[in-house]
Design a protein around this motif. Structure first.
Motif, PDB file in Angstrom:
ATOM      1  N   ALA A  49       0.827  -1.203   0.000  1.00 25.05           N
ATOM      2  CA  ALA A  49       0.000   0.000   0.000  1.00 25.05           C
ATOM      3  C   ALA A  49       0.864   1.256   0.000  1.00 25.05           C
ATOM      4  O   ALA A  49       0.521   2.261  -0.646  1.00 25.05           O
ATOM      5  N   LYS A  50       1.990   1.215   0.702  1.00 33.01           N
ATOM      6  CA  LYS A  50       2.892   2.367   0.724  1.00 33.01           C
ATOM      7  C   LYS A  50       3.450   2.635  -0.676  1.00 33.01           C
ATOM      8  O   LYS A  50       3.626   3.794  -1.079  1.00 33.01           O
ATOM      9  N   ALA A  51       3.729   1.559  -1.415  1.00 32.64           N
ATOM     10  CA  ALA A  51       4.202   1.725  -2.798  1.00 32.64           C
ATOM     11  C   ALA A  51       3.135   2.382  -3.659  1.00 32.64           C
ATOM     12  O   ALA A  51       3.427   3.266  -4.477  1.00 32.64           O
ATOM     13  N   PHE A  52       1.882   1.990  -3.471  1.00 30.73           N
ATOM     14  CA  PHE A  52       0.793   2.608  -4.240  1.00 30.73           C
ATOM     15  C   PHE A  52       0.544   4.045  -3.801  1.00 30.73           C
ATOM     16  O   PHE A  52       0.126   4.878  -4.602  1.00 30.73           O
ATOM     17  N   GLY A  53       0.797   4.341  -2.538  1.00 29.75           N
ATOM     18  CA  GLY A  53       0.696   5.730  -2.102  1.00 29.75           C
ATOM     19  C   GLY A  53       1.669   6.614  -2.857  1.00 29.75           C
ATOM     20  O   GLY A  53       1.304   7.713  -3.307  1.00 29.75           O
ATOM     21  N   SER A  54       2.888   6.132  -3.025  1.00 26.34           N
ATOM     22  CA  SER A  54       3.884   6.884  -3.795  1.00 26.34           C
ATOM     23  C   SER A  54       3.479   6.996  -5.257  1.00 26.34           C
ATOM     24  O   SER A  54       3.659   8.046  -5.886  1.00 26.34           O
ATOM     25  N   ALA A  55       2.900   5.913  -5.797  1.00 24.23           N
ATOM     26  CA  ALA A  55       2.478   5.934  -7.201  1.00 24.23           C
ATOM     27  C   ALA A  55       1.354   6.933  -7.424  1.00 24.23           C
ATOM     28  O   ALA A  55       1.339   7.672  -8.411  1.00 24.23           O
ATOM     29  N   LEU A  56       0.411   6.978  -6.494  1.00 20.55           N
ATOM     30  CA  LEU A  56      -0.719   7.899  -6.641  1.00 20.55           C
ATOM     31  C   LEU A  56      -0.279   9.358  -6.606  1.00 20.55           C
ATOM     32  O   LEU A  56      -0.914  10.223  -7.224  1.00 20.55           O
ATOM     33  N   ALA A  57       0.801   9.627  -5.905  1.00 20.58           N
ATOM     34  CA  ALA A  57       1.266  11.012  -5.797  1.00 20.58           C
ATOM     35  C   ALA A  57       1.821  11.539  -7.113  1.00 20.58           C
ATOM     36  O   ALA A  57       1.861  12.755  -7.325  1.00 20.58           O
ATOM     37  N   SER A  58       2.225  10.633  -8.018  1.00 21.12           N
ATOM     38  CA  SER A  58       2.849  11.085  -9.269  1.00 21.12           C
ATOM     39  C   SER A  58       2.103  10.669 -10.527  1.00 21.12           C
ATOM     40  O   SER A  58       2.239  11.311 -11.567  1.00 21.12           O
ATOM     41  N   ASN A  59       1.314   9.599 -10.446  1.00 21.21           N
ATOM     42  CA  ASN A  59       0.641   9.091 -11.645  1.00 21.21           C
ATOM     43  C   ASN A  59      -0.453  10.041 -12.133  1.00 21.21           C
ATOM     44  O   ASN A  59      -1.209  10.590 -11.336  1.00 21.21           O
ATOM     45  N   LYS A  60      -0.531  10.203 -13.460  1.00 26.04           N
ATOM     46  CA  LYS A  60      -1.516  11.107 -14.059  1.00 26.04           C
ATOM     47  C   LYS A  60      -2.492  10.402 -15.000  1.00 26.04           C
ATOM     48  O   LYS A  60      -3.297  11.051 -15.653  1.00 26.04           O
ATOM     49  N   SER A  61      -2.409   9.079 -15.078  1.00 27.02           N
ATOM     50  CA  SER A  61      -3.251   8.359 -16.042  1.00 27.02           C
ATOM     51  C   SER A  61      -4.335   7.515 -15.380  1.00 27.02           C
ATOM     52  O   SER A  61      -5.427   7.351 -15.921  1.00 27.02           O
ATOM     53  N   LEU A  62      -4.050   6.957 -14.212  1.00 24.18           N
ATOM     54  CA  LEU A  62      -4.981   6.027 -13.569  1.00 24.18           C
ATOM     55  C   LEU A  62      -6.254   6.738 -13.121  1.00 24.18           C
ATOM     56  O   LEU A  62      -6.204   7.817 -12.532  1.00 24.18           O
ATOM     57  N   ARG A  63      -7.404   6.130 -13.412  1.00 23.18           N
ATOM     58  CA  ARG A  63      -8.694   6.683 -13.009  1.00 23.18           C
ATOM     59  C   ARG A  63      -9.390   5.842 -11.939  1.00 23.18           C
ATOM     60  O   ARG A  63     -10.221   6.346 -11.206  1.00 23.18           O
TER      61      ARG A  63
END
Length: 401
Positions: free
Chosen positions: A308-322
């Motif tokens: 979940a911590k890895a996905f937290g980092s991903a959400l902070a930068s990702n611009k495509s996922l909906r």
């Protein structure tokens, strides 16, 4: 454009059809299923219908409704064919879900899609029946010469190994199918190999659902064949690969393939697999480095707090996922807080599912602030609702759709 919904009366049959309600409607739970509108009430032989294009026939099982059987399929086919021949009525969708249709009934229904024209059916949905290999073979044989059907859903039917081979053979010949749903059909690893081999060259199918395959190998064989297919396929947009034993190695394969070999897949579902921290970190890294994914479903895995911590980092930068689904993943407070912190920086995600994890006071506090501010502003839909209780603490409730 919304399709009108065709309804039936039972007067056509010598006996009252078992799936007809007192109101005389096949479409028993339309209001719950958000089925197409407007509705058109007509008799079972369609003689009261006005000639038009795009009628849809749906027979969802409702409360207190008995299941359809093979004999009933003949009634439906006869009335549709009669309407087609006499009044040029086009039935564009046939959805007969969760009944007791077996091979004989499937063979009768296959008449609706036989040949280059049939009766104009584009959606053929027989999910949740009792169709075996012979019924599947009849449907596939009809589809070989059909150029109209775009959507075939035969999931939750025991078509077995021979039915799986029939599907693969049909896919090589058919020139119209854009969606295929064959999940939980007692398919084997050999069937997956055959279907994925065809999909390497297929340039039509955009949505493929092939989940809960009978796989007894621990070597990630299914993941290998699926990702190998993705290396060559340039058409597939959506893949449902739930409950296929995908573990960390499989998740790594999907991540590498989507980063280096495939630019077309937009929706990936890997729910109900065995993906842990390592696999979650790989998929999260994909979202950080490079990804065309619009939705990712990892519900019912075991990514835990580190994932979940890895996905937290991903959400902070990702611009495509909906859309991101992390339901039932053994997440606790620290992991959920990391996701919340990532959402503080994210402005593109529109759906987040986290129910089934262990929310604590800190995560409830963080998400309550998000729900009342950013989520409301950006229209983010969630499946949970944090709230403050009387003693000043926080609690969480499931948010129904």
């Amino acid at each position: 454009m919304s399709l009108p919904m065709v309804k039936y009366e039972s007067a056509y049959h010598a006996r009252a059809l078992p799936f007809i309600t007192d109101a005389g409607s096949i479409d028993y739970v339309a209001h719950e299923k958000t089925l197409p509108r407007p509705e058109i009430f007509i008799s079972s032989d369609l003689t009261q219908a006005t000639p038009a294009v795009g009628f849809a026939i749906s027979a969802f099982r409702g409360k207190d409704c008995q299941k359809m059987v093979d004999e009933d399929c003949g009634v439906i086919v006869d009335s549709i064919v009669k309407a087609r021949n006499s009044q040029k009525i086009v039935i564009s969708s046939v959805s007969l879900l969760n009944h007791s249709i077996k091979d004989e009934g499937a063979a009768k229904l296959a008449q609706l899609i036989k040949g280059t024209e049939g009766v104009g059916v584009e959606v053929f949905n027989l999910h949740g029946n009792d169709i075996g290999s012979l019924g599947c073979a009849a449907i596939c044989e009809a589809l070989k010469g059909n150029e109209i059907v775009k959507d075939l859903r035969i999931s939750e039917n025991p078509i077995g190994r021979n039915g799986g081979y029939a599907l693969a053979e049909m896919m090589e010949i058919n020139g119209s199918l854009q969606r295929l749903d064959c999940g939980s059909c007692d398919l084997t690893t050999d069937n997956v190999i055959a279907i994925m081999s065809v999909m390497r060259k297929n340039e039509l199918i955009e949505k493929l659902s092939i989940f809960n395959v009978r796989n007894f190998s621990r070597q990630e064989d299914l993941s290998k064949h699926a990702t190998r297919m993705l290396e060559f396929n340039n058409t597939l947009v959506e893949l449902n690969f739930d409950r296929n034993g995908v573990g960390d190695d499989g998740a790594i394969l999907f991540s590498w393939t989507l980063e280096h070999k495939n630019n077309t897949l937009r929706h990936l579902s890997l729910s109900g697999n065995k993906i842990g921290v390592v696999g979650a970190e790989s998929l999260a890294s994909l979202l950080i480095r490079h990804s065309n994914l619009i939705s990712l479903n990892l519900a019912n895995n075991r990514i835990c707090d580190d994932g979940a911590k890895a996905f937290g980092s991903a959400l902070a930068s990702n611009k495509s996922l909906r859309s991101l689904n992390l339901r039932n993943n053994s997440l606790k407070d620290s992991g959920l807080v990391s996701v919340a912190l990532g959402m503080q920086e994210n402005s593109t995600l529109s759906e987040l599912k986290l129910w089934g994890n262990e929310f604590g006071q800190d995560s409830c506090n963080e998400f309550l602030a998000l729900v009342e501010s950013r989520f409301d502003y950006f229209g983010v839909k969630v499946d949970f609702m944090p709230f403050m209780v009387k003693d000043g603490g926080y609690s969480i409730a499931e948010q129904q759709e």
